[in-house]
Design a protein around this motif. Sequence first.
Motif, PDB file in Angstrom:
ATOM      1  N   MET A 240       0.662  -1.127   0.080  1.00 56.34           N
ATOM      2  CA  MET A 240      -0.050  -0.060  -0.247  1.00 56.34           C
ATOM      3  C   MET A 240       0.804   1.239  -0.075  1.00 56.34           C
ATOM      4  O   MET A 240       1.080   1.911   0.897  1.00 56.34           O
ATOM      5  CB  MET A 240      -0.938  -0.020   1.393  1.00 56.34           C
ATOM      6  CG  MET A 240      -2.165  -0.576   1.133  1.00 56.34           C
ATOM      7  SD  MET A 240      -3.322   0.154  -0.056  1.00 56.34           S
ATOM      8  CE  MET A 240      -3.639   1.933   0.273  1.00 56.34           C
TER       9      MET A 240
ATOM     10  N   ALA B 246       0.262   3.774  -1.905  1.00 56.03           N
ATOM     11  CA  ALA B 246      -0.438   5.037  -2.051  1.00 56.03           C
ATOM     12  C   ALA B 246      -0.721   5.973  -1.055  1.00 56.03           C
ATOM     13  O   ALA B 246      -0.711   5.590   0.170  1.00 56.03           O
ATOM     14  CB  ALA B 246      -1.742   4.731  -2.631  1.00 56.03           C
TER      15      ALA B 246
ATOM     16  N   ASP C 124      -7.096  11.511   3.752  1.00 56.93           N
ATOM     17  CA  ASP C 124      -7.866  10.876   4.774  1.00 56.93           C
ATOM     18  C   ASP C 124      -9.309  11.604   4.680  1.00 56.93           C
ATOM     19  O   ASP C 124     -10.224  11.239   5.388  1.00 56.93           O
ATOM     20  CB  ASP C 124      -6.989  11.339   6.074  1.00 56.93           C
ATOM     21  CG  ASP C 124      -5.734  10.683   6.356  1.00 56.93           C
ATOM     22  OD1 ASP C 124      -5.869   9.234   5.869  1.00 56.93           O
ATOM     23  OD2 ASP C 124      -4.801  11.311   6.582  1.00 56.93           O
TER      24      ASP C 124
ATOM     25  N   PRO D   4     -12.485   5.888   3.386  1.00 50.40           N
ATOM     26  CA  PRO D   4     -12.346   4.435   3.963  1.00 50.40           C
ATOM     27  C   PRO D   4     -10.592   4.386   4.332  1.00 50.40           C
ATOM     28  O   PRO D   4      -9.868   4.945   3.370  1.00 50.40           O
ATOM     29  CB  PRO D   4     -12.613   3.698   3.062  1.00 50.40           C
ATOM     30  CG  PRO D   4     -12.906   4.350   1.624  1.00 50.40           C
ATOM     31  CD  PRO D   4     -12.990   5.881   2.079  1.00 50.40           C
TER      32      PRO D   4
ATOM     33  N   ILE E 100      -8.213   2.175   3.569  1.00 46.96           N
ATOM     34  CA  ILE E 100      -7.835   1.034   2.980  1.00 46.96           C
ATOM     35  C   ILE E 100      -7.057   0.175   3.695  1.00 46.96           C
ATOM     36  O   ILE E 100      -7.185  -1.235   3.602  1.00 46.96           O
ATOM     37  CB  ILE E 100      -7.339   1.455   1.567  1.00 46.96           C
ATOM     38  CG1 ILE E 100      -8.273   2.668   0.728  1.00 46.96           C
ATOM     39  CG2 ILE E 100      -7.239   0.184   0.782  1.00 46.96           C
ATOM     40  CD1 ILE E 100      -7.684   3.019  -0.442  1.00 46.96           C
ATOM     41  N   LEU E 101      -5.904   0.472   3.993  1.00 47.56           N
ATOM     42  CA  LEU E 101      -4.890  -0.482   4.674  1.00 47.56           C
ATOM     43  C   LEU E 101      -5.501  -0.998   5.983  1.00 47.56           C
ATOM     44  O   LEU E 101      -5.376  -2.301   5.854  1.00 47.56           O
ATOM     45  CB  LEU E 101      -3.631   0.368   5.101  1.00 47.56           C
ATOM     46  CG  LEU E 101      -2.494  -0.597   5.706  1.00 47.56           C
ATOM     47  CD1 LEU E 101      -2.006  -1.591   4.823  1.00 47.56           C
ATOM     48  CD2 LEU E 101      -1.329   0.536   6.104  1.00 47.56           C
TER      49      LEU E 101
ATOM     50  N   PHE F  22       2.708   1.709   4.197  1.00 49.81           N
ATOM     51  CA  PHE F  22       3.722   3.076   4.168  1.00 49.81           C
ATOM     52  C   PHE F  22       3.217   4.031   5.389  1.00 49.81           C
ATOM     53  O   PHE F  22       2.268   3.939   5.784  1.00 49.81           O
ATOM     54  CB  PHE F  22       3.659   3.606   3.048  1.00 49.81           C
ATOM     55  CG  PHE F  22       4.700   2.969   1.939  1.00 49.81           C
ATOM     56  CD1 PHE F  22       4.328   1.746   1.566  1.00 49.81           C
ATOM     57  CD2 PHE F  22       5.766   3.445   1.491  1.00 49.81           C
ATOM     58  CE1 PHE F  22       4.938   1.052   0.623  1.00 49.81           C
ATOM     59  CE2 PHE F  22       6.636   2.909   0.729  1.00 49.81           C
ATOM     60  CZ  PHE F  22       6.152   1.559   0.320  1.00 49.81           C
TER      61      PHE F  22
ATOM     62  N   ALA G  40       3.896   8.123   5.868  1.00 52.31           N
ATOM     63  CA  ALA G  40       4.516   9.428   5.431  1.00 52.31           C
ATOM     64  C   ALA G  40       4.690  10.287   6.808  1.00 52.31           C
ATOM     65  O   ALA G  40       3.424  10.606   7.225  1.00 52.31           O
ATOM     66  CB  ALA G  40       3.673   9.764   4.308  1.00 52.31           C
TER      67      ALA G  40
ATOM     68  N   LYS H 231       1.285   3.222  13.532  1.00 50.03           N
ATOM     69  CA  LYS H 231       0.512   2.436  12.201  1.00 50.03           C
ATOM     70  C   LYS H 231       0.643   1.058  12.144  1.00 50.03           C
ATOM     71  O   LYS H 231      -0.190   0.276  11.516  1.00 50.03           O
ATOM     72  CB  LYS H 231       0.992   3.313  10.929  1.00 50.03           C
ATOM     73  CG  LYS H 231       0.628   4.616  10.961  1.00 50.03           C
ATOM     74  CD  LYS H 231       0.966   5.502   9.789  1.00 50.03           C
ATOM     75  CE  LYS H 231       0.530   7.061  10.133  1.00 50.03           C
ATOM     76  NZ  LYS H 231       1.112   7.778   9.206  1.00 50.03           N
TER      77      LYS H 231
ATOM     78  N   LYS I 226      -3.012  -0.821  11.973  1.00 47.39           N
ATOM     79  CA  LYS I 226      -3.398  -1.101  10.787  1.00 47.39           C
ATOM     80  C   LYS I 226      -3.578  -2.589  10.306  1.00 47.39           C
ATOM     81  O   LYS I 226      -3.854  -3.022   9.268  1.00 47.39           O
ATOM     82  CB  LYS I 226      -2.942  -0.230   9.606  1.00 47.39           C
ATOM     83  CG  LYS I 226      -2.950   1.291   9.811  1.00 47.39           C
ATOM     84  CD  LYS I 226      -3.171   2.189   8.466  1.00 47.39           C
ATOM     85  CE  LYS I 226      -3.275   3.599   8.783  1.00 47.39           C
ATOM     86  NZ  LYS I 226      -3.778   4.235   7.672  1.00 47.39           N
TER      87      LYS I 226
HETATM   88  N1  CTP Z   1      -3.748   4.639   4.077  1.00 46.73           N
HETATM   89  C1  CTP Z   1      -5.282   4.057   3.528  1.00 46.73           C
HETATM   90  N2  CTP Z   1      -6.126   4.702   3.452  1.00 46.73           N
HETATM   91  C2  CTP Z   1      -6.321   5.810   4.058  1.00 46.73           C
HETATM   92  C3  CTP Z   1      -5.185   6.459   4.444  1.00 46.73           C
HETATM   93  C4  CTP Z   1      -3.844   6.130   4.503  1.00 46.73           C
HETATM   94  O1  CTP Z   1      -4.755   2.806   3.163  1.00 46.73           O
HETATM   95  N3  CTP Z   1      -7.419   6.664   4.182  1.00 46.73           N
HETATM   96  C5  CTP Z   1      -2.612   3.905   3.710  1.00 46.73           C
HETATM   97  C6  CTP Z   1      -1.555   4.558   3.281  1.00 46.73           C
HETATM   98  O2  CTP Z   1      -1.555   3.789   2.007  1.00 46.73           O
HETATM   99  C7  CTP Z   1      -0.196   3.870   4.056  1.00 46.73           C
HETATM  100  C8  CTP Z   1      -0.640   4.095   5.217  1.00 46.73           C
HETATM  101  O3  CTP Z   1      -2.126   3.922   5.509  1.00 46.73           O
HETATM  102  O4  CTP Z   1      -0.010   2.649   3.397  1.00 46.73           O
HETATM  103  C9  CTP Z   1      -0.369   5.182   6.171  1.00 46.73           C
HETATM  104  O5  CTP Z   1      -0.742   6.368   5.504  1.00 46.73           O
HETATM  105  P1  CTP Z   1      -0.527   7.901   5.998  1.00 46.73           P
HETATM  106  O6  CTP Z   1      -0.815   8.820   5.256  1.00 46.73           O
HETATM  107  O7  CTP Z   1       1.144   7.872   6.484  1.00 46.73           O
HETATM  108  O8  CTP Z   1      -1.063   7.515   7.461  1.00 46.73           O
HETATM  109  P2  CTP Z   1      -2.696   7.974   7.874  1.00 46.73           P
HETATM  110  O9  CTP Z   1      -3.127   6.560   8.073  1.00 46.73           O
HETATM  111  O10 CTP Z   1      -3.328   8.704   6.924  1.00 46.73           O
HETATM  112  O11 CTP Z   1      -2.341   8.705   9.196  1.00 46.73           O
HETATM  113  P3  CTP Z   1      -1.799  10.290   9.461  1.00 46.73           P
HETATM  114  O12 CTP Z   1      -2.327  11.096   8.292  1.00 46.73           O
HETATM  115  O13 CTP Z   1      -2.626  10.769  10.610  1.00 46.73           O
HETATM  116  O14 CTP Z   1      -0.509  10.295   9.598  1.00 46.73           O
END
Ligand code: CTP
Length: 409
Positions: free
Chosen positions: A274, A276, A280, A306, A308-309, A325, A327, A339, A343
Amino acid sequence: MNSLAGRRIVLGVSGGIAAYKAVEVCRRLVDAGACVIPVLTKGATRFVGRATFDALASERVRMSLFDEDDPIPHTTLGQTADCVVVAPATARVIGAYAAGISSDLLTATLIATRAPVVVCPAMHTEMWEHPAVAANIATLAARGVHIVGPESGPLAGGDEGAGRLSAAADIAAAVSRVLEAASRPPDMDGLSVVVTAGGTREPIDPVRYIGNRSSGKQGHAFADEAASRGAQVTIVTTVDRPGPPAATVVRVETAEQMSAAAADATADADLVIMAAAVADFRPADPAGVKLKKRDGVPDLPLEPTPDILAALGASKPAGQILVGFAAETCDLAHNAAAKLAGKGADYIVANDVTARNAGFAHDTNEVLVLTYDGRIHPIGLRSKRQVAQAVLDLVLADRVAQTAMQENQ
Ligand code: CTP
């Protein structure tokens, strides 16, 4: 298989009349999807202008060991390259490289790199046949440097003989072969891999959207690397770039579409990556027509997308490996660990998106990989393809170890 796609190639150009032909080498490598960084010697600029390479290459021309943006450009270039090509290579550069002398950025990069090196000599016949040059070439070849050419034919000044730079097409083909040979063995044969890549776009109205800075380069590098190792790859991507040959490419735009495509594609997958950057939040009620400025600042209620992860983690079939991932802009290991646990992922690849030369849009990255059993593997600055290679090496080694353990039980 295009082994040049997504590869980071340093193109060294030294000062000979054939330097103008390096422009064509650069163009061919870029056209094949490589990221080309030209490194010119001072002599090269007497034969060809740096503006030409600046316009054609993937990154700006580098010439100096003392770069304002990077205190150690030769080690950054050397460590992050998938291949270094020198075309044309003069007798001076060949001699310096063979002797380990690093008096300029090009020779310093050659000595600082562990990537495969392709040297394409070009000079007059008398120079090419000089015993010193012949000995230096033999030394480089014995060290594993790939020597391409020279060819025989017309030379500068109306002379004929050995010393002509090989044709650009032959040099590009040689680089492709060298990269293919340096690739990992097909240790993912028979594995089904799903990768998500790019940033989602959540519409505000038909014209505007909420998005993020993700370029999709890291996700596509995972897809390219997995495919080159024999995996059957599906890439769910928001970016307009080709997937690896024979891969299934699913183009999406929003988190909702990515979620549906990922749910479809991952049911039977052995490995899900994952990569991408999923938004959020999205506008709760996107407008059907363009919002007009005259109507004032819009009220823009947001709703969560949603995760997804987390959904994939909650419904993960037995044996499937899930790589997420993170970020981050601070507290990298701490946030990534949260995370990993939150997750249901087996691995989190975490990067500080504010670090120099890493994260969004760069061709290089630097990450920490957190594993299901509490290990933390740092992967230092390198090309995104090399990061993908290192992460897959780790995941596959764990998979082999786990299978062996289960067989012994
Ligand atoms: N991810 C996901 N669906 C979302 C948000 C994130 O599947 N709606 C996945 C991303 O693809 C990544 C991981 O969750 O593999 C972490 O994404 P990241 O943007 O770092 O974190 P968030 O879960 O969005 O949390 P935050 O923005 O608060 O750091």
